[in-house]
Write an enzyme that holds these catalytic residues in place. Structure first.
Site, mmCIF file in Angstrom:
data_model
loop_
_atom_site.group_PDB
_atom_site.id
_atom_site.type_symbol
_atom_site.label_atom_id
_atom_site.label_comp_id
_atom_site.label_asym_id
_atom_site.label_seq_id
_atom_site.Cartn_x
_atom_site.Cartn_y
_atom_site.Cartn_z
ATOM 1 N N THR A 33 -13.659 15.989 -58.206
ATOM 2 C CA THR A 33 -14.174 16.605 -56.948
ATOM 3 C C THR A 33 -14.782 18.133 -57.183
ATOM 4 O O THR A 33 -15.653 18.288 -56.707
ATOM 5 C CB THR A 33 -12.875 16.664 -55.768
ATOM 6 O OG1 THR A 33 -12.268 15.491 -55.977
ATOM 7 C CG2 THR A 33 -13.335 17.231 -54.678
ATOM 8 N N ASP A 88 -4.214 16.675 -57.128
ATOM 9 C CA ASP A 88 -3.604 15.520 -56.978
ATOM 10 C C ASP A 88 -3.071 15.178 -55.796
ATOM 11 O O ASP A 88 -2.877 14.063 -55.173
ATOM 12 C CB ASP A 88 -2.763 15.239 -58.198
ATOM 13 C CG ASP A 88 -3.904 15.402 -59.360
ATOM 14 O OD1 ASP A 88 -4.831 14.960 -59.697
ATOM 15 O OD2 ASP A 88 -3.288 16.525 -60.121
ATOM 16 N N LYS A 99 -1.229 19.488 -59.385
ATOM 17 C CA LYS A 99 -2.248 19.402 -59.892
ATOM 18 C C LYS A 99 -2.200 18.883 -61.475
ATOM 19 O O LYS A 99 -0.964 19.083 -61.823
ATOM 20 C CB LYS A 99 -2.923 20.888 -59.886
ATOM 21 C CG LYS A 99 -3.637 21.106 -58.546
ATOM 22 C CD LYS A 99 -4.442 22.534 -58.536
ATOM 23 C CE LYS A 99 -5.464 22.512 -59.370
ATOM 24 N NZ LYS A 99 -6.507 21.590 -59.457
ATOM 25 N N LEU A 101 -3.389 16.243 -63.462
ATOM 26 C CA LEU A 101 -3.642 14.872 -63.745
ATOM 27 C C LEU A 101 -4.977 14.661 -64.688
ATOM 28 O O LEU A 101 -5.128 13.825 -65.437
ATOM 29 C CB LEU A 101 -3.637 13.823 -62.767
ATOM 30 C CG LEU A 101 -2.362 13.325 -62.102
ATOM 31 C CD1 LEU A 101 -2.583 12.072 -60.830
ATOM 32 C CD2 LEU A 101 -1.369 13.060 -62.915
ATOM 33 N N GLY A 102 -5.777 15.808 -64.625
ATOM 34 C CA GLY A 102 -6.909 15.749 -65.615
ATOM 35 C C GLY A 102 -6.541 16.781 -66.855
ATOM 36 O O GLY A 102 -7.352 16.777 -67.542
ATOM 37 N N GLU A 108 -6.233 26.107 -64.963
ATOM 38 C CA GLU A 108 -6.335 26.248 -63.456
ATOM 39 C C GLU A 108 -5.285 27.261 -62.904
ATOM 40 O O GLU A 108 -5.638 27.778 -61.969
ATOM 41 C CB GLU A 108 -5.991 24.944 -62.846
ATOM 42 C CG GLU A 108 -7.201 23.971 -63.184
ATOM 43 C CD GLU A 108 -6.842 22.403 -62.899
ATOM 44 O OE1 GLU A 108 -5.739 22.140 -62.684
ATOM 45 O OE2 GLU A 108 -7.830 21.780 -62.518
ATOM 46 N N LYS A 126 -5.370 12.656 -50.752
ATOM 47 C CA LYS A 126 -4.638 13.532 -51.285
ATOM 48 C C LYS A 126 -3.709 14.169 -50.499
ATOM 49 O O LYS A 126 -2.668 14.852 -51.030
ATOM 50 C CB LYS A 126 -5.738 14.410 -51.991
ATOM 51 C CG LYS A 126 -6.648 13.890 -52.953
ATOM 52 C CD LYS A 126 -6.075 13.515 -54.403
ATOM 53 C CE LYS A 126 -7.008 12.934 -55.364
ATOM 54 N NZ LYS A 126 -7.757 13.927 -55.942
HETATM 55 O O1 LIG Z 1 -6.308 18.805 -64.386
HETATM 56 C C1 LIG Z 1 -7.067 18.410 -63.293
HETATM 57 C C2 LIG Z 1 -7.111 19.052 -62.001
HETATM 58 O O2 LIG Z 1 -5.747 19.494 -61.334
HETATM 59 C C3 LIG Z 1 -7.552 18.349 -60.849
HETATM 60 O O3 LIG Z 1 -8.004 19.203 -59.817
HETATM 61 C C4 LIG Z 1 -6.887 17.188 -60.264
HETATM 62 O O4 LIG Z 1 -6.434 16.242 -60.935
HETATM 63 C C5 LIG Z 1 -7.781 16.433 -59.039
HETATM 64 O O5 LIG Z 1 -8.988 15.667 -59.731
HETATM 65 P P1 LIG Z 1 -9.867 14.646 -59.062
HETATM 66 O O6 LIG Z 1 -10.534 15.545 -58.063
HETATM 67 O O7 LIG Z 1 -10.729 14.314 -59.922
HETATM 68 O O8 LIG Z 1 -8.893 14.011 -58.067
#
Ligand SMILES: O=C[C@H](O)[C@H](O)[C@H](O)COP(=O)(O)O
Length: 229
Positions: A33, A88, A99, A101-102, A108, A126
């Site tokens: 995102t 997340d 937050k 999962l990436g 962050e 979410k």
């Molecule tokens: O470590 C990754 C971050 O916290 C992301 O902001 C979170 O995982 C959301 O990622 P996405 O927008 O791909 O769902």
């Protein structure tokens, strides 16, 4: 009526990008995102917007640099005007977040903590009534003795799982640490749990962002839902 998840993520991202003003120091989030938001900032800079960005991950830095965004760091700017990032899970009401999962939670959280304003962008799945129901809590831990750190986290009620990378090796954060995905189930008191996890020896940072988000822009099939804390 928008249903495609990427289109919804892009809509939320563009709504946040529209909030950025000339001269700002902007925190650049990480994830799919946030990547749409970085693309949106690149387009606005090409139209004349003057900003500098502080990325929350090497991959966001790479995307920003490739698009011509000027990057800076905390040696030049200790205050960030506005950070745009994904999540997340977003708890309805408190806007507390899960937050990480990436894998970018540490940088962050550092950028979020230095930000005047943290704006979270997401699509509707979410948005949850309580944190922990749909995702584990990512916890960044040092490598040394991680097995014992996992045992201490389990005593808090978690089922900690060492995150693997695509090649089957343990995932490494940009800081070189490991991540334990801690499955707690729905969390009754996220603020207390964040304090408990942070107190565990070997833990670097948790993916619970408590009281940090000012605004969430959530793209739904019928438009953008704006939630302010
Ligand atoms: O470590 C990754 C971050 O916290 C992301 O902001 C979170 O995982 C959301 O990622 P996405 O927008 O791909 O769902």
């Amino acid at each position: 009526m928008t249903t495609d998840r990427d289109a919804l993520k892009r809509e939320a991202a563009m709504a946040a990008v529209a909030m950025v003003q000339d001269g700002m120091v902007v925190g650049l989030g990480t994830g799919s995102t946030a990547a749409f938001a970085i693309d949106g900032l690149i387009a606005r800079v090409r139209d004349g917007l003057r900003i500098v960005g502080i990325p929350t991950s090497e991959r966001s830095a790479q995307q920003a640099r490739a698009g011509g965004l000027k990057l800076t760091d905390f040696s030049q700017h200790q205050k960030v005007d506005l950070t745009i990032d994904g999540a997340d899970e977003i708890a309805r009401g408190s806007l507390d977040l899960v937050k990480g999962l990436g894998g970018a939670l540490l940088r962050e959280k550092i950028v979020a903590a230095a930000s005047q304003r943290l704006v979270i962008i997401a699509d509707e799945p979410k948005l949850v009534p309580g944190l922990g129901g749909t995702v584990p809590v990512p916890v960044e831990v040092v490598t040394f003795g991680w097995e014992t750190t996992a045992k201490r986290l389990a005593r808090l009620g978690a089922n900690p799982v060492l995150r693997q990378a695509a090649d089957g090796q343990p995932f490494r954060s940009d800081g070189g640490n490991l991540i334990l995905d801690c499955h707690f189930g729905v969390i009754a008191d996220p603020a207390q749990l964040e304090r408990d996890i942070s107190g565990v020896i070997g833990v670097v940072e948790t993916g619970l962002f408590i009281g940090m988000a000012a605004t969430a822009l959530v793209a739904t099939a019928t438009g953008i839902l704006r939630l302010d804390r």
